[in-house]
Design an enzyme around this catalytic site. Structure first.
Site, PDB file in Angstrom:
ATOM      1  CB  CYS A  15      -2.233  -2.848   5.009  1.00 37.14           C
ATOM      2  SG  CYS A  15      -3.964  -2.340   4.832  1.00 37.14           S
ATOM      3  CG  ASP A  68      -1.989  -1.099   1.146  1.00 37.40           C
ATOM      4  OD1 ASP A  68      -1.858  -1.988   0.291  1.00 37.40           O
ATOM      5  OD2 ASP A  68      -2.929  -1.079   1.960  1.00 37.40           O
ATOM      6  CE  LYS A 126      -4.327  -4.037   1.095  1.00 35.34           C
ATOM      7  NZ  LYS A 126      -5.019  -2.950   1.784  1.00 35.34           N
TER       8      LYS A 126
HETATM    9  C1  VGL Z   1      -4.874   0.780   5.698  1.00 34.92           C
HETATM   10  C2  VGL Z   1      -6.242   1.913   7.128  1.00 34.92           C
HETATM   11  C3  VGL Z   1      -7.295   1.771   6.261  1.00 34.92           C
HETATM   12  C4  VGL Z   1      -3.489   0.278   5.394  1.00 34.92           C
HETATM   13  C5  VGL Z   1      -5.920   0.614   4.818  1.00 34.92           C
HETATM   14  O1  VGL Z   1      -3.138   0.167   4.200  1.00 34.92           O
HETATM   15  O2  VGL Z   1      -2.735   0.013   6.349  1.00 34.92           O
HETATM   16  N1  VGL Z   1      -5.051   1.415   6.860  1.00 34.92           N
HETATM   17  N2  VGL Z   1      -7.126   1.118   5.115  1.00 34.92           N
END
Ligand code: VGL
Ligand code: ZN
Length: 205
Positions: A141, A11, A97
């Site tokens: 994540c 991410d 995702k």
């Molecule tokens: C994430 C919060 C909400 C992440 C994703 O990638 O860690 N954190 N959605």
């Protein structure tokens, strides 16, 4: 013969970095080192996977619809793009995702490759056994992806110098690291990995 390895970038998207809608403090500082890891694995001929949060506009993951987060990484927006300084080779396999409006999907193992395979299927098809994981956020994540990887039976090395956390509650990232170690993940840094991957590349050439 040593386990077949892959690099997994979690991410590394604009919304999770300073300037984005859900910024991980100092998240941009890991980008140059992530690029060194990318270069190292790419030169060694090892596959690179990049997970991305890829939400619809309306999802229970967002505050407005019952979740805890501000809108972030909405499909097709600039915030959902990978950081512009991240040097992803064209062969990088993207794992998306968070498309299901009823699920948080923090883990890359809840994601799909462009051809519709689960992450586990994609890794098994290439006989990958050992994942080297960096990115954001350590306490969301990265944590969920690493714990799922262990559950799925992969060896996991967490790139300690190439992750950053949100720390909504102070200490979350440290606790997450401890939890990953308890689940059997190994923690390592650039010095260890550069030696390990370079040695492998020479041995196989
Ligand atoms: C994430 C919060 C909400 C992440 C994703 O990638 O860690 N954190 N959605
Ligand atoms: Zn999200």
């Amino acid at each position: 013969m040593s386990a077949r390895k892959a690099l997994v970038l979690v991410d590394v998207q604009n919304d999770f970095l300073p300037g984005g809608s859900l910024p991980v403090p100092e998240g941009d500082r890991i980008v140059p080192l992530l690029n060194r890891y990318i270069d190292l694995f790419h030169r060694a001929g090892l596959p690179i996977y990049a997970t991305r949060d890829w939400h619809p506009e309306q999802t229970r993951h967002f505050k407005a619809y019952g979740g805890v987060w501000p809108p972030h990484c909405v499909q097709g927006t600039r915030g959902a793009e990978f950081h512009p300084d991240l040097n992803l080779p064209p062969e990088t396999i993207i794992v998306s995702k968070g498309m299901d409006p009823n699920e948080d999907s923090y883990s890359g193992f809840q994601g799909r490759t462009p051809d519709g395979h689960t992450f586990t299927e994609a890794l098994k098809a290439r006989e990958i056994e050992h994942l080297y994981v960096g990115g954001v956020a350590t306490d969301y994540c990265v944590r969920h992806t690493v714990l799922d990887a262990r559950r799925e039976g992969f060896q996991v090395t967490v790139l300690e110098d190439a992750i950053r956390g949100v720390d909504l509650v102070p200490g979350d990232s440290e606790r997450a690291l401890r939890e990953m170690v308890e689940a059997g993940a190994r923690i390592a840094r650039w010095e260890d990995i550069a030696r390990e991957i370079a040695a492998r590349a020479e041995a196989s050439s």
